[in-house]
Design an enzyme around this catalytic site. Structure first.
Site, PDB file in Angstrom:
ATOM      1  N   GLY A 256       0.785  -1.226   0.000  1.00 58.70           N
ATOM      2  CA  GLY A 256       0.000   0.000   0.000  1.00 58.70           C
ATOM      3  C   GLY A 256       0.820   1.279   0.000  1.00 58.70           C
ATOM      4  O   GLY A 256       0.245   2.371  -0.070  1.00 58.70           O
ATOM      5  N   ALA A 257       2.151   1.176   0.035  1.00 61.59           N
ATOM      6  CA  ALA A 257       2.979   2.404   0.056  1.00 61.59           C
ATOM      7  C   ALA A 257       2.743   3.231  -1.208  1.00 61.59           C
ATOM      8  O   ALA A 257       2.576   4.456  -1.149  1.00 61.59           O
ATOM      9  CB  ALA A 257       4.456   2.059   0.196  1.00 61.59           C
ATOM     10  N   GLY A 258       2.701   2.555  -2.347  1.00 63.75           N
ATOM     11  CA  GLY A 258       2.472   3.254  -3.616  1.00 63.75           C
ATOM     12  C   GLY A 258       1.083   3.892  -3.655  1.00 63.75           C
ATOM     13  O   GLY A 258       0.908   4.993  -4.188  1.00 63.75           O
ATOM     14  N   ASP A 259       0.097   3.214  -3.095  1.00 62.21           N
ATOM     15  CA  ASP A 259      -1.277   3.753  -3.084  1.00 62.21           C
ATOM     16  C   ASP A 259      -1.375   4.962  -2.148  1.00 62.21           C
ATOM     17  O   ASP A 259      -2.065   5.939  -2.449  1.00 62.21           O
ATOM     18  CB  ASP A 259      -2.270   2.675  -2.650  1.00 62.21           C
ATOM     19  CG  ASP A 259      -2.163   1.436  -3.524  1.00 62.21           C
ATOM     20  OD1 ASP A 259      -1.850   1.575  -4.726  1.00 62.21           O
ATOM     21  OD2 ASP A 259      -2.373   0.325  -3.005  1.00 62.21           O
TER      22      ASP A 259
HETATM   23  P1  ADP Z   1       4.897   0.750  -5.073  1.00 66.87           P
HETATM   24  O1  ADP Z   1       4.142   0.328  -3.826  1.00 66.87           O
HETATM   25  O2  ADP Z   1       4.023   1.326  -6.117  1.00 66.87           O
HETATM   26  O3  ADP Z   1       5.893  -0.249  -5.546  1.00 66.87           O
HETATM   27  P2  ADP Z   1       7.040   2.093  -3.701  1.00 66.87           P
HETATM   28  O4  ADP Z   1       7.321   0.834  -2.987  1.00 66.87           O
HETATM   29  O5  ADP Z   1       8.130   2.688  -4.511  1.00 66.87           O
HETATM   30  O6  ADP Z   1       5.742   2.013  -4.616  1.00 66.87           O
HETATM   31  O7  ADP Z   1       6.563   3.124  -2.590  1.00 66.87           O
HETATM   32  C1  ADP Z   1       5.958   4.357  -2.863  1.00 66.87           C
HETATM   33  C2  ADP Z   1       6.596   5.435  -2.030  1.00 66.87           C
HETATM   34  O8  ADP Z   1       6.521   5.087  -0.651  1.00 66.87           O
HETATM   35  C3  ADP Z   1       8.068   5.634  -2.337  1.00 66.87           C
HETATM   36  O9  ADP Z   1       8.231   6.553  -3.396  1.00 66.87           O
HETATM   37  C4  ADP Z   1       8.590   6.148  -1.000  1.00 66.87           C
HETATM   38  O10 ADP Z   1       8.383   7.538  -0.885  1.00 66.87           O
HETATM   39  C5  ADP Z   1       7.722   5.428   0.024  1.00 66.87           C
HETATM   40  N1  ADP Z   1       8.399   4.201   0.481  1.00 66.87           N
HETATM   41  C6  ADP Z   1       8.203   2.942   0.047  1.00 66.87           C
HETATM   42  N2  ADP Z   1       9.035   2.065   0.657  1.00 66.87           N
HETATM   43  C7  ADP Z   1       9.770   2.805   1.525  1.00 66.87           C
HETATM   44  C8  ADP Z   1      10.817   2.511   2.470  1.00 66.87           C
HETATM   45  N3  ADP Z   1      11.284   1.255   2.647  1.00 66.87           N
HETATM   46  N4  ADP Z   1      11.338   3.544   3.195  1.00 66.87           N
HETATM   47  C9  ADP Z   1      10.886   4.814   3.037  1.00 66.87           C
HETATM   48  N5  ADP Z   1       9.910   5.148   2.155  1.00 66.87           N
HETATM   49  C10 ADP Z   1       9.363   4.179   1.412  1.00 66.87           C
END
Ligand code: ADP
Length: 319
Positions: A256-259
Site C-alpha cells: 500500500g505504500a504506492g497507493d
Molecule cells: P509501489 O508500492 O508502487 O511499488 P514504492 O514501494 O516505490 O511504490 O513506494 C511508494 C513510495 O513510498 C516511495 O516513493 C517512497 O516515498 C515510500 N516508500 C516505500 N518504501 C519505503 C521505504 N522502505 N522507506 C521509506 N519510504 C518508502
C-alpha cells in the site's frame, strides 16, 4: 472539497499469519482488504479529501464487508454495484524471503471483472475533478469496456485523468499482452505513476534512469512519477525533472505504500493543479507523498497503515 473518483478492483488479500512460508506451509491466514484503486480512495479520505470508489463487489459477506470499510473511512460508495452471481475476488499473498510479494488469485470470474458499461454511475463519475484508475480492470470484458467508458465520461466532464498501472503479471494471459493493454490507454492520462519495476517492464530497459522514464513521455502528460521505494521518487514534467528522497524508516510491510503515495499526491493536485508547473511547490507535495508512503510501511497491512494529515505533519516534523 472537489471529488476524486477511483475506479477498479477491491478484493480481500489473505496474508499468512507467519512470514517467509509458502502457501502450503502457512498455518493460517488473516484477511486484509486490498485492491489498489480502493486503497487510493481510502488514502485520500484519511487525508481529509473527498473520494468515491467505483467498482463491483460480490453480493456476499466479503463484498458487503469491503463496502462497509469504504463507508467507515468516509469514501462514497454510490458508485459500487453488487453482482448477484459472482463472488468478491480473493488473493492469497505470500511474502518471499527477499520481501517481494507473490499473489495467487481467485477470480474465475470475480464480481469486479463483471462490471458492465451500462451499470456505471455516470453522474458520480462526471462529478469527478480527478479520475484515477489502474490496469487490472482492462484485463477482461465487460469490465474493460466499463473502464474505457468511465474514463471517457470523466474526461469529457473535465476531470484530470490519473493512471497507476499497478502491474500484476499473474493476472494477464502473457507479459506481452499486459504491456500492450497497459500502453493502449497510456496517452490519455495526464498524471502517471509507475514503480521502478514497472518502468523496467514497460520500457524493456534494465536501467531506471531519465532516458527510460522519458521514453514513456507523451504530449498530453503533465506529470510522470517513478517511485523508487526507500529511495523516494523521481518526477518529470514538460519543463523540469528531479528527485525527492524518501524518509528513513524501518519498513515492516510495504503493502500500500504506492497507493498512499498516489492518494497523497492526488489529494493535493485536486485542490490546485498549478502545483504541477511550480517545481518548489511540487517538491513539497512529493515530500508529503513520500511521507505518506513511508508511514504506510511502518505498520502491517495497507488500509490500517494509511495516515491522516496530522499524522503526516507530526512524522515530517520528527524526521
Ligand atoms: P509501489 O508500492 O508502487 O511499488 P514504492 O514501494 O516505490 O511504490 O513506494 C511508494 C513510495 O513510498 C516511495 O516513493 C517512497 O516515498 C515510500 N516508500 C516505500 N518504501 C519505503 C521505504 N522502505 N522507506 C521509506 N519510504 C518508502
Amino acid at each position: 472539497g472537489p471529488l476524486i473518483v477511483s475506479f477498479g478492483e477491491m478484493l480481500i488479500d489473505f496474508v499468512p499469519t507467519v512470514s517467509g512460508v509458502s502457501l502450503a506451509e502457512a498455518p493460517g491466514f488473516l484477511k486484509a482488504p486490498g485492491g489498489a484503486p480502493a486503497n487510493v480512495a481510502i488514502a485520500v479520505a484519511r487525508l481529509g479529501g473527498h473520494a468515491a470508489f467505483v467498482g463491483k463487489l460480490g453480493d456476499d459477506e466479503f463484498g458487503h464487508m469491503l463496502a462497509g470499510i469504504l463507508g467507515e473511512n468516509g469514501v462514497s460508495t454510490k458508485g459500487i454495484n453488487f453482482d448477484l452471481g459472482a463472488r468478491t475476488a480473493l488473493a492469497f499473498v505470500t511474502l518471499r524471503a527477499d520481501g517481494e510479494r507473490e499473489f495467487m488469485f481467485y477470480r474465475n470470474p470475480s464480481a469486479d471483472m463483471l462490471l458492465t458499461p451500462e451499470e456505471l454511475n455516470l453522474e458520480l463519475i462526471r462529478s469527478a475533478k480527478v479520475f484515477h484508475y489502474g490496469s487490472i480492470s482492462l484485463i477482461v470484458e465487460p469490465c474493460r469496456s466499463a473502464h474505457l467508458k468511465a474514463m471517457e465520461a470523466a474526461k469529457e466532464a473535465g476531470a484530470l485523468l490519473s493512471y497507476d498501472p499497478n502491474l500484476r503479471l499473474p493476472l494477464w494471459p502473457s507479459p506481452a499482452e499486459a504491456r500492450e493493454q497497459i500502453m493502449s490507454i497510456w496517452d490519455k492520462a495526464e498524471v502517471i505513476k509507475v514503480s521502478d519495476n514497472e518502468l523496467e517492464f514497460l520500457t524493456g530497459s534494465d536501467k531506471i534512469d531519465d532516458a527510460a522514464a522519458l521514453s514513456l513521455w507523451h504530449p498530453n502528460l503533465k506529470l510522470l512519477l517513478v517511485t523508487l521505494g526507500e529511495k523516494g521518487c523521481r518526477y518529470y514534467t514538460k519543463n523540469f525533472h528531479g528527485q525527492v528522497d524518501a524518509f528513513n524508516v524501518k519498513a515492516v510491510d510495504t503493502t500500500g505504500a504506492g497507493d498512499a503515495f498516489v492518494g497523497a499526491l492526488l489529494s493535493k493536485i485536486v485542490d490546485d493543479q498549478s502545483v504541477i508547473e511550480d517545481e518548489p511547490r511540487l517538491r513539497e507535495v512529493l515530500k508529503f507523498s513520500n511521507a505518506c508512503g513511508a508511514i504506510t510501511t511502518i505498520k502491517k497491512g495497507a488500509i490500517p497503515a494509511l495516515p491522516t494529515t496530522s499524522e503526516v505533519l507530526t512524522f515530517v516534523k520528527g524526521a
